[in-house]
Design a protein around this motif. Structure first.
Motif, PDB file in Angstrom:
ATOM      1  N   PRO A  66      41.166  27.538  39.102  1.00  0.00           N
ATOM      2  CA  PRO A  66      40.480  26.358  38.544  1.00  0.00           C
ATOM      3  C   PRO A  66      39.826  26.606  37.193  1.00  0.00           C
ATOM      4  N   LEU A  67      39.610  27.877  36.809  1.00  0.00           N
ATOM      5  CA  LEU A  67      38.994  28.171  35.510  1.00  0.00           C
ATOM      6  C   LEU A  67      39.940  27.911  34.342  1.00  0.00           C
ATOM      7  N   TYR A  68      41.249  27.920  34.603  1.00  0.00           N
ATOM      8  CA  TYR A  68      42.198  27.749  33.503  1.00  0.00           C
ATOM      9  C   TYR A  68      42.020  26.366  32.872  1.00  0.00           C
ATOM     10  N   GLY A  69      41.955  26.348  31.546  1.00  0.00           N
ATOM     11  CA  GLY A  69      41.756  25.102  30.817  1.00  0.00           C
ATOM     12  C   GLY A  69      40.305  24.704  30.650  1.00  0.00           C
ATOM     13  N   THR A  70      39.370  25.536  31.126  1.00  0.00           N
ATOM     14  CA  THR A  70      37.943  25.238  30.999  1.00  0.00           C
ATOM     15  C   THR A  70      37.300  26.142  29.953  1.00  0.00           C
ATOM     16  N   THR A  71      36.146  25.706  29.475  1.00  0.00           N
ATOM     17  CA  THR A  71      35.390  26.524  28.520  1.00  0.00           C
ATOM     18  C   THR A  71      34.835  27.772  29.187  1.00  0.00           C
ATOM     19  N   VAL A 120      38.906  46.403  34.009  1.00  0.00           N
ATOM     20  CA  VAL A 120      39.896  47.408  34.382  1.00  0.00           C
ATOM     21  C   VAL A 120      41.147  46.771  34.967  1.00  0.00           C
ATOM     22  N   TYR A 121      40.979  45.795  35.862  1.00  0.00           N
ATOM     23  CA  TYR A 121      42.132  45.183  36.505  1.00  0.00           C
ATOM     24  C   TYR A 121      43.072  44.507  35.501  1.00  0.00           C
ATOM     25  N   PRO A 122      42.568  43.728  34.512  1.00  0.00           N
ATOM     26  CA  PRO A 122      43.482  43.175  33.505  1.00  0.00           C
ATOM     27  C   PRO A 122      44.231  44.252  32.715  1.00  0.00           C
ATOM     28  N   ILE A 123      43.565  45.383  32.433  1.00  0.00           N
ATOM     29  CA  ILE A 123      44.243  46.453  31.703  1.00  0.00           C
ATOM     30  C   ILE A 123      45.340  47.075  32.564  1.00  0.00           C
ATOM     31  N   LEU A 131      44.845  35.793  31.181  1.00  0.00           N
ATOM     32  CA  LEU A 131      45.636  34.664  31.653  1.00  0.00           C
ATOM     33  C   LEU A 131      46.377  35.033  32.936  1.00  0.00           C
ATOM     34  N   TRP A 132      47.001  36.214  32.962  1.00  0.00           N
ATOM     35  CA  TRP A 132      47.671  36.680  34.181  1.00  0.00           C
ATOM     36  C   TRP A 132      46.671  36.801  35.326  1.00  0.00           C
ATOM     37  N   LEU A 133      45.493  37.376  35.042  1.00  0.00           N
ATOM     38  CA  LEU A 133      44.467  37.541  36.075  1.00  0.00           C
ATOM     39  C   LEU A 133      44.054  36.196  36.648  1.00  0.00           C
ATOM     40  N   CYS A 134      43.857  35.223  35.770  1.00  0.00           N
ATOM     41  CA  CYS A 134      43.410  33.901  36.200  1.00  0.00           C
ATOM     42  C   CYS A 134      44.468  33.211  37.054  1.00  0.00           C
ATOM     43  N   LEU A 135      45.727  33.277  36.641  1.00  0.00           N
ATOM     44  CA  LEU A 135      46.790  32.589  37.367  1.00  0.00           C
ATOM     45  C   LEU A 135      47.176  33.312  38.653  1.00  0.00           C
ATOM     46  N   ASP A 136      46.996  34.645  38.706  1.00  0.00           N
ATOM     47  CA  ASP A 136      47.367  35.408  39.895  1.00  0.00           C
ATOM     48  C   ASP A 136      46.280  35.428  40.956  1.00  0.00           C
TER      49      ASP A 136
END
Length: 570
Positions: A435-440, A33-36, A424-429
């Motif tokens: 730390p998950l960005y760029g990982t499997t 829900v939050y990403p949407i 991507l926005w959720l991860c960076l914000d």
């Protein structure tokens, strides 16, 4: 002793199942829900990336001022309606023949449809271009020779060409593999009782078969409609040559322009979300409060005898298998051995260099390892998460179960590339998630979320057909909840869970839209490597990678189906 006080204390105490259900609800709300909501807010964000936030309606004005918007919306609806009208009745017939009749070789025919579903859609599209291109397509060239000159009658770059490829790349096959277990799990005692009472075959079908199969058919129809509303690859390849745009290709065009219009693209995504939500609510309203149990302690499943129709039915099914599996598979393999993809009439057109180049490429070997980790991790996580959501929605009285069920549909209401951008926005914000960005692991999260509607609905359909009295009898006999779940529910649901795992495995292995913005050089899977090859015009290498993805998928499909068949027998 004060029973009232004990009861009050018990009511005031948090129960472990409620805590677990609330934790699942909160996790799904945060990741879905939050990403949407971020997508919706971004449609009102008119500042360029990196600039201070500015709010306005410029993106909505730009989206609706686009000249082709009305045509794209109409094209999307036309393709969606025609696909469902063709594929759903045909899939119901095939699933019934496989699951409920004495059709020869029906188990292997089912495996064939699984294999066809696992073929990458981009590879199948390229295969049918080689067959039906108006200038050099093999079928058109052959028909032109028979008519002594001129061009062949078929044109893959047309509305019907797009519909044709959609039907054979997923619309038909996915409906068959979803409806077949539902038909197989239907108790024939209901139909036999109706016939004994004097009802005709037609009346039995309308009063017994259709109502009992309503959850599966409605879910499959709704899932097919949602997928149709956001399809991208086929329209992008076949529609651009004759200026045929749909909603998803318009969104992509807004994102890949020299100055990306995130506000306009997300505004169109919100329109797609608004169009799909009524479908989700309609499905829940139609199935709410109805019972669809078909597997009970008195379960019976006797196949119908086809008699004289047995061999014509087999011929029809085999013809469809040749079209959806045989032709794409053979042509795709031929393409990997061509010096120039699409050119059969050059001197010495065949070579092994394409395979040698790809298999010795260090990027390929790294991407292959990433793909296996990504697909396996996503499949395991999806089975655990999706089955837990489905169980809460169907088997518990948790107050938030309907909200959880509704949330599980939401990933299908947003185009894949927009959902990837939102994650991507959720991860960076979120500092804890950076730390998950760029990982499997982030790609696995994206795969679990994107596959949630399909996985949860498949498991829900199986649970709704599973009689609760089997679990109750086990608990009365003294078995614990875990023992009942492991020895009763899991055994009966094992083929369904395997199906969900394999569908998720394949989806993660060939996924492009959801992970295109999340993949980096460190976690790049084969699907993104294939896309890189296409962008570099290395079509021969791209087809080799596509075939390797296909081989991985087909091997997993064979293992899954053989396991499922043994489970159903034993």
């Amino acid at each position: 002793m004060n029973p009232g006080g004990a009861l009050a204390g018990r009511r005031g105490r948090l129960e472990a199942p409620d805590v677990l259900c609330t934790a699942v609800l909160a996790a799904v709300a945060f990741t879905v829900v939050y990403p949407i909501l971020l997508v919706t807010l971004q449609s009102l964000q008119v500042a360029a990336p990196g600039e201070p936030a500015r709010w306005g309606l410029d993106g909505w004005r730009a989206a609706f001022a686009e000249p082709g918007l009305r045509a794209a919306l109409l094209n999307t609806l036309k393709v969606t309606v025609v696909r469902q009208l063709i594929s759903l009745p045909l899939a119901v017939l095939i699933a019934w023949l496989i699951a409920r009749t004495n059709l020869p070789g029906r188990d292997w025919i089912e495996i064939g449809f699984w294999a066809a579903f696992f073929l990458p859609s981009l590879t199948v599209t390229l295969s049918w271009i080689l067959m039906l291109d108006p200038d050099y397509g093999l079928i058109n060239a052959w028909l032109a020779r028979l008519s002594f000159g001129g061009k062949g009658p078929f044109n893959i770059y047309s509305f019907w060409g797009i519909v044709w490829v959609h039907v054979i790349t997923g619309s038909l096959t996915v409906k068959v593999i979803l409806l077949t277990p539902a038909f197989r799990n239907m108790n024939t005692a209901f139909e036999e009782a109706s016939r004994v009472a004097g009802a005709s075959t037609l009346r039995t079908a309308l009063r017994i078969t259709v109502p009992v199969m309503a959850p599966a058919i409605l879910s499959v129809l709704l899932l097919g409609t949602m997928v149709s509303l956001q399809t991208f690859e086929v329209e992008q390849v076949l529609g651009i040559p004759f200026r045929f745009f749909v909603f998803s290709t318009m969104i992509y065009d807004l994102l890949v322009t020299r100055v990306p219009r995130y506000d306009a693209a997300t505004a169109l995504a919100v329109v797609t979300l608004a169009a799909m939500l009524p479908l989700v609510l309609a499905q829940q309203w139609l199935t709410r409060g109805r019972r669809f149990t078909t597997i009970t302690g008195q379960f019976q499943n006797r196949p119908h005898v086809l008699g004289g129709w047995r061999w014509p039915a087999l011929a029809l099914v085999m013809l469809l298998l040749v079209i959806v599996l045989g032709v794409p598979l053979v042509v795709a393999l031929l393409g990997t051995f061509m010096k120039l993809f699409g050119f059969f009439d050059i001197p010495k057109p065949w070579t092994l260099d394409n395979w040698t180049t790809v298999l010795t490429d260090e990027l390929f070997l790294r991407s292959l390892g990433n793909t296996l980790v990504l697909a396996t991790g996503t499949a395991v996580a999806a089975i655990l998460v999706h089955s837990l959501i489905a169980y809460i929605a169907v088997r518990t009285r948790y107050a938030g179960r309907r909200a959880l069920d509704l949330m599980s549909w939401l990933p299908f209401t947003v185009p894949g590339i927009i959902l990837g951008l939102a994650l991507l926005w959720l991860c960076l914000d979120t500092p804890l998630l950076r730390p998950l960005y760029g990982t499997t692991a982030l790609l696995i999260v994206a795969g679990v979320i994107s596959g949630m509607p399909l996985g949860v609905q498949i498991i829900k359909s199986g649970l709704m057909q599973l009689g609760s009295e089997l679990e109750e009898a086990s608990r009365i006999a003294g078995a614990s909840w875990w023992s009942t779940y492991r020895r009763i529910v899991l055994r009966l649901m094992a083929p369904t869970l395997m199906a969900v795992g394999m569908i998720t495995f394949v989806g993660a292995a060939r996924n492009i839209g959801n992970i295109a913005l999340l993949a980096t050089s460190a976690n790049r899977p084969l699907s993104i490597l294939q896309l890189d090859y296409i962008a570099q015009r290395k079509l021969e290498a791209a087809v080799v990678v596509a075939c390797i993805i296909m081989f991985i998928s087909l091997a997993g499909a064979l293992v899954a189906r053989l396991y499922g068949l043994r489970s159903s027998v034993g």
